[in-house]
Design an enzyme around this catalytic site. Structure first.
Site, PDB file in Angstrom:
ATOM      1  N   ARG A   1       0.957  -1.051   0.009  1.00  0.00           N
ATOM      2  CA  ARG A   1      -0.078   0.165  -0.184  1.00  0.00           C
ATOM      3  C   ARG A   1       0.485   1.115   0.125  1.00  0.00           C
ATOM      4  NH1 ARG A   1      -4.807   0.290   1.423  1.00  0.00           N
ATOM      5  NH2 ARG A   1      -4.941   2.660   2.668  1.00  0.00           N
TER       6      ARG A   1
ATOM      7  N   ARG B   1       1.265   1.382  10.549  1.00  0.00           N
ATOM      8  CA  ARG B   1       1.127   1.238   9.381  1.00  0.00           C
ATOM      9  C   ARG B   1       2.460   1.348   8.252  1.00  0.00           C
ATOM     10  NH1 ARG B   1      -3.506   3.872   8.224  1.00  0.00           N
ATOM     11  NH2 ARG B   1      -3.779   4.944  10.156  1.00  0.00           N
TER      12      ARG B   1
ATOM     13  N   GLU C   1      -6.731  -1.354  14.936  1.00  0.00           N
ATOM     14  CA  GLU C   1      -7.863  -2.106  13.948  1.00  0.00           C
ATOM     15  C   GLU C   1      -6.432  -3.334  13.508  1.00  0.00           C
ATOM     16  OE1 GLU C   1      -8.892  -2.456   8.631  1.00  0.00           O
ATOM     17  OE2 GLU C   1      -8.757  -0.226   9.979  1.00  0.00           O
TER      18      GLU C   1
ATOM     19  N   SER D   1     -10.300  -6.782   9.008  1.00  0.00           N
ATOM     20  CA  SER D   1     -11.872  -5.884   8.413  1.00  0.00           C
ATOM     21  C   SER D   1     -12.677  -6.599   7.540  1.00  0.00           C
ATOM     22  CB  SER D   1     -11.493  -5.082   7.106  1.00  0.00           C
ATOM     23  OG  SER D   1     -12.780  -3.888   7.000  1.00  0.00           O
TER      24      SER D   1
ATOM     25  N   ARG E   1       1.291  -6.044  11.685  1.00  0.00           N
ATOM     26  CA  ARG E   1       0.556  -4.990  12.629  1.00  0.00           C
ATOM     27  C   ARG E   1       0.555  -6.269  13.516  1.00  0.00           C
ATOM     28  NH1 ARG E   1      -4.392  -1.291  10.903  1.00  0.00           N
ATOM     29  NH2 ARG E   1      -2.864  -0.336   9.379  1.00  0.00           N
TER      30      ARG E   1
END
Length: 431
Positions: free
Chosen positions: A261, A276, A350, A353, A391
């Site tokens: 990303r 991130r 988070e 998802s 993460r």
């Protein structure tokens, strides 16, 4: 994508959803372009029919009246000029129409909370209690450096910001959580796939990551090849333009892959650590099922439970939230986020998802199935992260740290960690 007739019948509702999802589109303009497109194509078809009729009659008139034949030829030439202009106009209209259709949002479920951002997401449940430390707790970077298993400085030196190295036990933990998640899904009947990480832009359009997510995606040079941010793209696209067989029930797919990303728009946010980053690994679960809202809702609960089971195996405290409309992507009909407690942030972050897309994605990818009555219908698609690393290493290291700097290894991970029950604290060096 949605059917144009459905869009016409629900224009006001879809405009409201687009506004809440922060998508810049005018549904009224889309419908105007559709009407103009239909009118232009109708004119083109009528002119082509006239031209064909004239062309067939010219050879007959040549034998009887050369003057009439010449007049007919001129009319054909005039029609060709008109057609050229109309076809150019139709091409422009179609381009604009397609561009607008590509950003129309999916509908949202009746139980999706209203709201503008993640601050408006609704807590559904909390599982486990955040640890209360009787000592100054370290964050994951401090723990990683203490155990010589995370090196962000060299990651930045080699690749720039938001890059890292994992070393030694950091690599083992990184691979262990992925294999645990993979084995969990295999035990539940998921078919494993090794998928392409580099795909054509069409695959990203078909799965509704483009055009709105284009700025989050790394492109390979000037070619039409892009690095995916999730194996969902490849898993769903596996069946694009196909009629799938759902006679024996839903198709469940899983993949473990590297993901990428660009993190455009996150400058200055979560710069420290592994929260991130540009490159990470995900174990993804994707399900294709019949276009029955009750069935896809049940599967949505199922895939969410799979991720929760993984967190329970990792012995981590977490919470599940219902995502509000303003925090949902274009393609999502209903979404849950799972947030895991991260002591270093003193907050839940988070980690998963879980989304139900109904037939929005399948329409774009043209994935259909036959009902028992033989009718072709677009299927429903769903996806959820089983685990994303590094993460997940943040809560794993931070929640399981001990006062002496050692790190407890949950029982479920030990078979993947050569039986280790504890990452022992390195000996203190006295200068």
């Amino acid at each position: 994508m949605l059917d144009i007739q459905y869009i016409r019948q629900n224009a006001d509702t879809l405009q409201e959803i687009a506004n809440k999802k922060h998508i810049q589109i005018s549904i009224a303009e889309l419908l105007e372009q559709h009407q103009l497109r239909s009118h232009t194509l109708q004119e083109i078809e009528q002119l082509r029919q006239q031209r064909n009729t004239l062309t067939r009659g010219i050879s007959e008139q040549i034998r009887t009246s050369a003057d009439t034949a010449e007049e007919m030829k001129q009319r054909v030439r005039d029609i060709n000029v008109q057609l050229q202009k109309l076809e150019q106009q139709a091409s422009q209209v179609l381009e604009k129409y397609d561009a607008l259709m590509a950003i129309v949002p999916n509908t949202v479920s009746p139980d999706t909370p209203d709201g503008e951002s993640d601050e408006d997401n609704v807590l559904l449940r909390q599982i486990g209690m955040p640890p209360v430390f009787t000592f100054p707790a370290r964050d994951h970077i401090e723990l990683g450096e203490l155990h010589d298993m995370i090196d962000t400085a060299r990651g930045v030196k080699v690749s720039g910001s938001r890059h890292y190295y994992l070393k030694g036990n950091g690599v083992l933990l990184h691979r262990a959580v992925q294999q645990l998640a993979f084995d969990l899904l295999m035990g539940k009947g998921y078919t494993p796939l090794e998928v392409p990480l580099m795909v054509r832009g069409s695959a990203l359009h078909h799965t509704a990551f483009f055009p709105l997510g284009m700025d989050q995606t790394f492109r390979i040079g000037q070619e039409d090849h892009w690095l995916t941010g999730t194996s969902e793209v490849a898993l769903v696209s596996y069946y694009q333009n196909e009629i799938i067989d759902l006679a024996e029930g839903p198709i469940r797919l899983a993949a473990a892959s590297q993901s990428f990303r660009s993190e455009v728009g996150s400058a200055g946010r979560d710069v420290r650590g592994l929260y991130r980053v540009h490159q990470f690994a995900k174990v993804e679960q994707v399900v294709l099922c019949e276009a029955n809202p009750e069935v896809s809702e049940r599967i949505h609960q199922e895939i969410t439970a799979n991720a929760e089971e993984l967190l329970q195996l990792l012995e981590l405290p977490y919470q599940v939230v219902a995502v509000c409309v303003g925090d949902m992507s274009q393609k999502t009909y209903k979404q849950y986020d799972i947030e895991t407690w991260m002591p270093g942030r003193q907050a839940y972050g988070e980690t998963h998802s879980s989304s139900n897309l109904h037939d929005f994605q399948a329409r774009r990818a043209n994935i259909r199935y036959r009902t028992e009555a033989g009718e072709l219908r677009f299927c429903h698609t769903l996806n959820n992260t089983a685990v994303a690393s590094p993460r997940i290493l943040i809560p794993l290291l931070e929640n399981h740290q001990q006062e002496d700097g050692s790190i407890y290894i949950p029982a479920a991970l030990r078979p993947y960690m050569n039986g280790m029950e504890l990452l022992a604290a390195p000996p203190v060096t006295i200068n």
